[in-house]
Write an enzyme that holds these catalytic residues in place. Structure first.
Site, PDB file in Angstrom:
ATOM      1  N   GLU A 178       2.915 -18.878  -2.431  1.00 54.56           N
ATOM      2  CA  GLU A 178       2.775 -18.764  -3.891  1.00 54.56           C
ATOM      3  C   GLU A 178       4.121 -18.396  -4.501  1.00 54.56           C
ATOM      4  OE1 GLU A 178      -0.945 -16.482  -4.996  1.00 54.56           O
ATOM      5  OE2 GLU A 178      -1.109 -16.433  -2.818  1.00 54.56           O
ATOM      6  N   GLU A 200      -8.086  -8.613   3.226  1.00 55.58           N
ATOM      7  CA  GLU A 200      -6.787  -9.306   3.327  1.00 55.58           C
ATOM      8  C   GLU A 200      -6.127  -8.880   4.617  1.00 55.58           C
ATOM      9  OE1 GLU A 200      -3.860  -8.510   0.267  1.00 55.58           O
ATOM     10  OE2 GLU A 200      -5.173  -9.215  -1.331  1.00 55.58           O
ATOM     11  N   LYS A 254       4.618 -15.233  -6.930  1.00 55.69           N
ATOM     12  CA  LYS A 254       4.194 -13.894  -6.538  1.00 55.69           C
ATOM     13  C   LYS A 254       5.362 -12.920  -6.725  1.00 55.69           C
ATOM     14  CE  LYS A 254       0.613 -12.053  -3.922  1.00 55.69           C
ATOM     15  NZ  LYS A 254       1.074 -10.830  -3.252  1.00 55.69           N
ATOM     16  N   GLU A 314       6.588 -11.924   0.046  1.00 64.03           N
ATOM     17  CA  GLU A 314       5.319 -12.068  -0.682  1.00 64.03           C
ATOM     18  C   GLU A 314       4.992 -13.531  -0.992  1.00 64.03           C
ATOM     19  OE1 GLU A 314       2.958  -9.841  -1.762  1.00 64.03           O
ATOM     20  OE2 GLU A 314       3.945  -8.273  -0.607  1.00 64.03           O
TER      21      GLU A 314
END
Ligand SMILES: *[C@@H]1O[C@H](CO)[C@@H](O)[C@H](O)[C@H]1NC(C)=O
Length: 347
Positions: free
Chosen positions: A319, A268, A322, A328
């Site tokens: 997202e 990541e 999250k 985030e």
């Protein structure tokens, strides 16, 4: 160098075949070292079939999936996208304790999908090395490895786990990189497992978090790959960006703990485009960071100059479910509508 020397010593037909093989291997890896994490913590994301099409349309050849999402696995059939598939943290204890559970997991989610191009099984993600799940990680990896071996897939699929830079005691300069002593009971068996199975260590790493955690001392250009010259001189090696420095600090730490032969895959990395400091978490900076990652990982680091560096950008989508800070939710390359958050080119 070593390769061409070997080729020169074998008979010509074999050597041509070998050479061809090496050329093919070169072609298939060129431009294919970059992947994107397909996180699914959103209630408005497109269906997996459309997501796979979006990967293909953008020439993204690798995917990290955090758990065995059946619809995604179905949609990946025949796609040739290389897959890193996660075993979720909640499954570790059971799989560590029962070979039958590991066999069942591999049967259900890997063997069933014979025409999905599995490359890695990531057993656990960012497990706290001194927390309650830590003792289950390597045993679970071993049981998944046993199942992969029994299935005749051990040469194709590598088993690992994803760690993050908290494991480092020291990281600067990179040659001083070392692991935290209190994490060694977790890391030593992990490193031994990876060495034994010739699997890479998976590292989730974010120059963004290093920067935002220490804005006074970390240079933003160094974090974004835009610093024009060497910023950190470390013996003979000169560092122009934090990405390389973080990676090499981990390589130095591995060297000191029996892991000198290991490769690191960046499982990541990324930069949020919104939700944080308005000067830092911008679409512009996210685009600069991720575009530079795509270019940069074609090569290596100062310590390991032979590239490419296999790297997965986090993440495909913003997202909305999250947890944690607002940033985030804003790491995506695409909105759930499939519109790009900013232009980015994988070609
Ligand atoms: C890891 O687990 C230990 C023991 O439960 C805890 O004290 C520590 O705060 C945890 N560390 C992180 C980074 O969550």
């Amino acid at each position: 160098m070593a390769k061409s020397y070997l080729v020169a010593r074998v008979p010509s037909i074999v050597s041509n075949l070998l050479l061809f093989g090496i050329l093919m291997a070169t072609f298939t890896t060129t431009g294919a070292q970059i992947g994107v994490c397909y996180g699914t913590l959103g209630n408005n994301l497109p269906p997996p079939r459309e997501v796979i099409s979006l990967y293909n349309q953008n020439n993204i050849k690798k995917m990290r999936l955090y758990g065995p999402n059946i619809d995604a696995l179905e949609a990946l059939r025949g796609s040739n996208i290389e897959l890193m598939l996660g075993v979720e943290n909640e499954r570790l204890q059971d799989i560590a304790s029962n070979q039958a559970s590991a066999d069942d997991w591999v049967q259900k989610y890997v063997i069933t999908y014979g025409n999905v191009n599995f490359k890695y099984i990531a057993v656990g993600n960012e497990i706290n090395a001194t927390g309650p799940l830590a003792p289950f990680v390597v045993p679970a990896m071993q049981r998944i490895q046993n199942a992969i071996f029994k299935a005749g897939l051990a040469n194709k699929i590598k088993v690992s786990t994803a760690v993050y830079p908290i494991i480092l005691q020291e990281s600067s300069p990179p040659s001083k990189g070392s692991f935290r002593q209190e994490y060694r009971p977790f890391l030593d068996p992990l490193i031994a497992f990876l060495v034994r199975n010739q699997s890479p260590l998976l590292l989730n790493m974010y120059p963004y978090f290093s920067y935002i955690g220490n804005v006074r001392e970390v240079n933003s250009q160094y974090a974004l790959f835009t610093y024009p010259s060497v910023l950190v001189q470390d013996g003979q090696l000169g560092y122009k960006n934090l990405f390389d420095a973080i990676l090499d600090a981990h390589y130095s730490a591995l060297e000191k703990t029996g892991g000198i032969s290991l490769k690191i895959v960046v499982s990541e990395t990324g930069w949020p485009s919104a939700g944080g400091d308005g000067q830092v978490t911008t679409k512009k900076n996210a685009r600069i960071y991720n575009s530079n990652v795509i270019k940069h990982v074609k090569g290596g680091t100062p310590k390991k100059p032979e590239g490419p560096i296999e790297t997965y950008i986090f993440a495909m989508f913003n997202e909305n479910q999250k947890q944690g800070q607002e940033t985030e939710k804003n790491f995506g390359l695409f909105y759930p509508s499939k519109k790009p958050v900013y232009p980015i080119n994988f070609n």
